[in-house]
Design a protein around this motif. Sequence first.
Motif, PDB file in Angstrom:
ATOM      1  N   ALA A 176      -3.121  -1.631   9.774  1.00 18.84           N
ATOM      2  CA  ALA A 176      -2.216  -0.788   8.980  1.00 18.84           C
ATOM      3  C   ALA A 176      -0.787  -1.318   9.067  1.00 18.84           C
ATOM      4  O   ALA A 176      -0.077  -1.376   8.056  1.00 18.84           O
TER       5      ALA A 176
ATOM      6  N   VAL B 113      -0.399  -4.262   6.838  1.00 22.09           N
ATOM      7  CA  VAL B 113      -0.362  -3.950   5.411  1.00 22.09           C
ATOM      8  C   VAL B 113       0.947  -3.260   5.038  1.00 22.09           C
ATOM      9  O   VAL B 113       1.485  -3.483   3.952  1.00 22.09           O
ATOM     10  N   ASP B 114       1.501  -2.443   5.953  1.00 23.34           N
ATOM     11  CA  ASP B 114       2.731  -1.745   5.558  1.00 23.34           C
ATOM     12  C   ASP B 114       3.986  -2.566   5.846  1.00 23.34           C
ATOM     13  O   ASP B 114       5.099  -2.143   5.530  1.00 23.34           O
TER      14      ASP B 114
ATOM     15  N   ASP C 246       3.014   5.532   4.951  1.00 26.99           N
ATOM     16  CA  ASP C 246       1.695   5.749   5.550  1.00 26.99           C
ATOM     17  C   ASP C 246       0.655   6.049   4.481  1.00 26.99           C
ATOM     18  O   ASP C 246      -0.467   5.516   4.522  1.00 26.99           O
TER      19      ASP C 246
ATOM     20  N   THR D 180      -0.057   2.922   2.422  1.00 23.86           N
ATOM     21  CA  THR D 180      -0.847   1.973   3.194  1.00 23.86           C
ATOM     22  C   THR D 180      -2.310   2.386   3.213  1.00 23.86           C
ATOM     23  O   THR D 180      -3.207   1.557   3.031  1.00 23.86           O
TER      24      THR D 180
ATOM     25  N   ASN E 135      -3.743   1.596  -0.138  1.00 22.27           N
ATOM     26  CA  ASN E 135      -3.940   0.150  -0.267  1.00 22.27           C
ATOM     27  C   ASN E 135      -5.179  -0.313   0.472  1.00 22.27           C
ATOM     28  O   ASN E 135      -5.960  -1.127  -0.028  1.00 22.27           O
TER      29      ASN E 135
ATOM     30  N   ARG F   5      -2.508  -6.377   1.971  1.00 21.50           N
ATOM     31  CA  ARG F   5      -1.107  -6.662   2.270  1.00 21.50           C
ATOM     32  C   ARG F   5      -0.423  -7.341   1.080  1.00 21.50           C
ATOM     33  O   ARG F   5       0.714  -7.017   0.740  1.00 21.50           O
TER      34      ARG F   5
ATOM     35  N   ALA G  84       0.547  -4.824  -1.549  1.00 22.64           N
ATOM     36  CA  ALA G  84       1.286  -3.642  -1.075  1.00 22.64           C
ATOM     37  C   ALA G  84       2.465  -3.305  -1.983  1.00 22.64           C
ATOM     38  O   ALA G  84       2.800  -2.142  -2.167  1.00 22.64           O
TER      39      ALA G  84
END
Lengths: 266, 269
Positions: free
Chosen positions: B100, B103-104, B119, B122, B125, B154, B157
């Motif tokens: 996570a 990806v964020d 959050d 993410t 996604n 990612r 994103a």
Amino acid sequence: MKFLEAVGGGVIRGLAYVGGLTIQGWSGLRATPRLLPGVGKRGRWQATLRQMAAIGVDALPMVGIMSACAGFILAMQTGTELRKFGAMQYVMDVVGVGFTRELGPLLTAFVVSGRSGSAFSAEIGTMVVTNEIDALRTMAIDPVEFVLAPKYLAAIITIPCLSIMSNAFGILAGAGFMYITTKIRLGMYLRYVFNSIELRDVFFGLLKSLVFAIIIVNVGCLEGFRTRGGPDAVGRSATSAVVWSTFFVILADVFFTAIFYLMRME
Amino acid sequence: MADPMISVQGLTVTYGSRRVLDGVNLDIQPGEVMVLLGGSGSGKTTMLRHIIGLERPTSGTVKIRGVDINRCSPKDLKAIRRTMGVAFQDGALFNELTIAENVDLPLRELTTLADPVIDIMTYMNLAAVGLGEAGKQMPQELSGGMKKRAAVARATALDPELLLFDEPSAGLDPIVAAGMDDLILFLKQAFHMTILVVTHELASAFKVADRIAMLYQGSLIAVDSKDAFRASTNPRIRQFLDRVADPIAASTAVQDHMQELAGMTGAKG
């Protein structure tokens, strides 16, 4: 001609290396305001705190033990000579001045370059090999700011702090030696040591320590960023990070000590 | 025809005396899936690295939406990079961060969105690539296919217009590889992304491609729709499609050597 070529190539490579260090050092320094809590980017100061723990707190036991040993060794070696002249009290001068001016910052720099300098280059080298640095660049995130800057700031803060601890451990080990050989108690020992060292000795020592910190973090990270190839290259960069940062630390030490020496002569 | 999303003109790359790319021209239109096909050492990864601006070409230009990425200001380059996502071959996930957090990262670094919004985005996604429940795991706990999916999450994103894949199905079993192909098609249909896929996998290329470009020894030998590509009579393309080995293995010297080796084992046995 071959000889000239080799010398010229070496000089150019050396200059390029120093140039790379300078550029990286400057851009790292410029990125540090963005690490501060509140005004900087989110998450950065936590990263800096993690680095401070890794570079500083975790190195403390080793710095402490090594400094204590070195302090004891220094006291023993000078003690055997000074005893001949009945001048045992000068052992305290030697240990006090030797550590604050020289040994504290230098020993700390060696420990940190071995522990953290190699870790920086291995970490960044792995990131290069696995395309993580490329991924950062394609995400428009500056690798210098994201990877190097937290280490930079953490090293600048923690290495002088470690040097102070090193001074303390070295001087205390000297106290142990003096108690065993001449029954001088700690209180009296410390009074004597504090009389013999000047504040500017401590200050110059810490200034050198700051320079060592900048050298270690920049050499370590530059070796990491220069990693090309596979996993074996990561090992090579870690080795050269330690070798070159130790080398540059000693060069810087000679240079700054000479300047301080000339300043004291006047 | 609209302006191309990516325009590569005369891209030439030499390393020392070796010419890796030789005057490559390629236009990629908005909304299409272009597959860059080629064998090992054909220069396709080098071409991708130049398209995303990781390396500077010896000569030639790479334009993304009309902006030359090697001659624009750092600010413009940053703006271009925000609108493109790259999924690297092995994921290139950050090992010390959870999935996570990986990806964020672009959202945290490049936007001023509040943490709860990040959050939620993410999670969405990750859910879009089928990893909704894996957010708390570390990259080394995931399988190769899951890592690649996380890398796609990612890369997408920031809702890029342009998405680039390096070998999305390399090293995956056929079922997981088919899943990656479906994901690429889903991203194209759902978000109208322009997609460039670099691969050597024929099955995957024919499944996802609108057009296929083929690199051979640093030159583009064909840029065509996939049907035209499949029917091509170019010997190099035929060799690739029909999986014919290069003549090296069939040369007499190699054959002799093989026979010698067989004789040695025969003598011992």
